[in-house]
Design a protein around this motif. Structure first.
Motif, PDB file in Angstrom:
ATOM      1  N   UNK A 102       4.844  14.319   6.646  1.00 32.15           N
ATOM      2  CA  UNK A 102       4.002  14.494   7.830  1.00 32.15           C
ATOM      3  C   UNK A 102       4.880  14.850   9.016  1.00 32.15           C
ATOM      4  N   UNK A 103       4.458  15.838   9.788  1.00 33.33           N
ATOM      5  CA  UNK A 103       5.301  16.362  10.867  1.00 33.33           C
ATOM      6  C   UNK A 103       5.133  15.627  12.188  1.00 33.33           C
ATOM      7  N   UNK A 104       4.171  14.767  12.293  1.00 32.86           N
ATOM      8  CA  UNK A 104       3.966  14.054  13.543  1.00 32.86           C
ATOM      9  C   UNK A 104       4.943  12.895  13.655  1.00 32.86           C
ATOM     10  N   UNK A 105       5.254  12.476  14.884  1.00 35.95           N
ATOM     11  CA  UNK A 105       6.147  11.317  15.046  1.00 35.95           C
ATOM     12  C   UNK A 105       5.574  10.082  14.348  1.00 35.95           C
ATOM     13  N   UNK A 106       6.448   9.194  13.956  1.00 34.02           N
ATOM     14  CA  UNK A 106       6.039   7.992  13.204  1.00 34.02           C
ATOM     15  C   UNK A 106       4.995   7.175  13.966  1.00 34.02           C
ATOM     16  N   UNK A 107       5.127   7.026  15.276  1.00 34.97           N
ATOM     17  CA  UNK A 107       4.180   6.214  16.049  1.00 34.97           C
ATOM     18  C   UNK A 107       2.786   6.846  16.032  1.00 34.97           C
ATOM     19  N   UNK A 108       2.702   8.166  15.970  1.00 37.11           N
ATOM     20  CA  UNK A 108       1.397   8.840  15.899  1.00 37.11           C
ATOM     21  C   UNK A 108       0.773   8.602  14.525  1.00 37.11           C
ATOM     22  N   UNK A 131     -14.019  11.764   5.798  1.00 38.17           N
ATOM     23  CA  UNK A 131     -12.707  12.407   5.754  1.00 38.17           C
ATOM     24  C   UNK A 131     -12.833  13.877   5.377  1.00 38.17           C
ATOM     25  N   UNK A 132     -13.777  14.223   4.521  1.00 34.17           N
ATOM     26  CA  UNK A 132     -14.015  15.628   4.176  1.00 34.17           C
ATOM     27  C   UNK A 132     -14.512  16.381   5.406  1.00 34.17           C
ATOM     28  N   UNK A 133     -15.404  15.770   6.163  1.00 26.65           N
ATOM     29  CA  UNK A 133     -15.901  16.389   7.399  1.00 26.65           C
ATOM     30  C   UNK A 133     -14.748  16.634   8.375  1.00 26.65           C
ATOM     31  N   UNK A 134     -13.879  15.622   8.521  1.00 24.20           N
ATOM     32  CA  UNK A 134     -12.727  15.771   9.419  1.00 24.20           C
ATOM     33  C   UNK A 134     -11.808  16.906   8.955  1.00 24.20           C
ATOM     34  N   UNK A 135     -11.616  17.033   7.650  1.00 20.63           N
ATOM     35  CA  UNK A 135     -10.768  18.096   7.124  1.00 20.63           C
ATOM     36  C   UNK A 135     -11.402  19.467   7.373  1.00 20.63           C
ATOM     37  N   UNK A 136     -12.720  19.554   7.258  1.00 23.48           N
ATOM     38  CA  UNK A 136     -13.404  20.818   7.541  1.00 23.48           C
ATOM     39  C   UNK A 136     -13.260  21.211   9.007  1.00 23.48           C
ATOM     40  N   UNK A 137     -13.308  20.233   9.904  1.00 26.09           N
ATOM     41  CA  UNK A 137     -13.086  20.507  11.332  1.00 26.09           C
ATOM     42  C   UNK A 137     -11.667  21.038  11.529  1.00 26.09           C
ATOM     43  N   UNK A 138     -10.700  20.403  10.873  1.00 27.51           N
ATOM     44  CA  UNK A 138      -9.308  20.852  10.949  1.00 27.51           C
ATOM     45  C   UNK A 138      -9.178  22.304  10.495  1.00 27.51           C
ATOM     46  N   UNK A 139      -9.828  22.644   9.385  1.00 28.27           N
ATOM     47  CA  UNK A 139      -9.772  24.006   8.850  1.00 28.27           C
ATOM     48  C   UNK A 139     -10.456  25.002   9.799  1.00 28.27           C
ATOM     49  N   UNK A 140     -11.583  24.576  10.376  1.00 27.75           N
ATOM     50  CA  UNK A 140     -12.329  25.468  11.285  1.00 27.75           C
ATOM     51  C   UNK A 140     -11.466  25.875  12.477  1.00 27.75           C
ATOM     52  N   UNK A 141     -10.681  24.952  12.982  1.00 27.01           N
ATOM     53  CA  UNK A 141      -9.800  25.244  14.117  1.00 27.01           C
ATOM     54  C   UNK A 141      -8.437  25.772  13.658  1.00 27.01           C
ATOM     55  N   UNK A 142      -8.319  26.026  12.350  1.00 25.82           N
ATOM     56  CA  UNK A 142      -7.088  26.573  11.760  1.00 25.82           C
ATOM     57  C   UNK A 142      -5.853  25.735  12.081  1.00 25.82           C
ATOM     58  N   UNK A 143      -6.042  24.420  11.989  1.00 27.43           N
ATOM     59  CA  UNK A 143      -4.933  23.497  12.227  1.00 27.43           C
ATOM     60  C   UNK A 143      -4.263  23.170  10.892  1.00 27.43           C
ATOM     61  N   UNK A 144      -2.954  23.143  10.873  1.00 29.42           N
ATOM     62  CA  UNK A 144      -2.227  22.755   9.660  1.00 29.42           C
ATOM     63  C   UNK A 144      -2.308  21.254   9.467  1.00 29.42           C
ATOM     64  N   UNK A 145      -1.849  20.831   8.317  1.00 30.54           N
ATOM     65  CA  UNK A 145      -1.793  19.388   8.083  1.00 30.54           C
ATOM     66  C   UNK A 145      -0.724  18.798   8.987  1.00 30.54           C
ATOM     67  N   UNK A 146      -0.928  17.556   9.425  1.00 28.93           N
ATOM     68  CA  UNK A 146       0.040  16.930  10.343  1.00 28.93           C
ATOM     69  C   UNK A 146       1.394  16.760   9.692  1.00 28.93           C
TER      70      UNK A 146
END
Length: 146
Positions: A102-108, A131-146
């Protein structure tokens, strides 16, 4: 080389302590990704026959219904189906945010793990759908995995 692990809980007569040990192992492992699910006895297997003999299910029960989310056949000892569903949801969430890649800082990531205790009481047994809904939102905004 990426490593993937798959963890199963709820084996015939598995205790709460054994389940927690498996889940702690999953979260604390250095695996890149993986999954957690509940054991499902499929008709014709030795596990199915053992579950029938142990009185955990009726012979001829349609085992395929156990593949639906939170509709599994509970073979564990002294662990309710609701508790088993909770443990799977919690561990999957904690496992996802604890991966070393995961690319986010450990505290995040720790904050994201703690968000489970906010979201689960609201969505309950529909946590997988959430969680599937949240992942679909992530995909819609073209965000990579953290």
């Amino acid at each position: 080389l990426r490593t993937i692990g798959y963890h199963m809980i709820g084996m015939l007569n598995e205790t709460a302590e054994q389940i927690n040990a498996t889940l702690n192992f999953a979260v604390n492992s250095k695996l890149d990704s993986g999954g957690i699910s509940v054991v499902a006895p499929i008709y014709g297997t030795d596990l199915y026959e053992m579950a029938v003999k142990a009185g955990k299910l009726e012979a001829g029960l349609p085992w395929w219904k156990a593949t639906r989310a939170n509709a599994f056949i509970n073979l564990a000892k002294d662990v309710s189906s609701k508790r088993l569903a909770y443990l799977v949801s919690k561990t999957y969430w904690m496992f996802f945010w604890s991966r070393p890649g995961r690319r986010w800082p450990r505290w995040v990531r720790k904050l994201a793990q703690a968000s489970f205790f906010v979201f689960y009481p609201v969505v309950g047994d529909r946590f997988g759908d959430f969680t599937i809904w949240m992942d679909n939102v992530r995909k819609k905004f073209r965000l990579g995995l953290p």
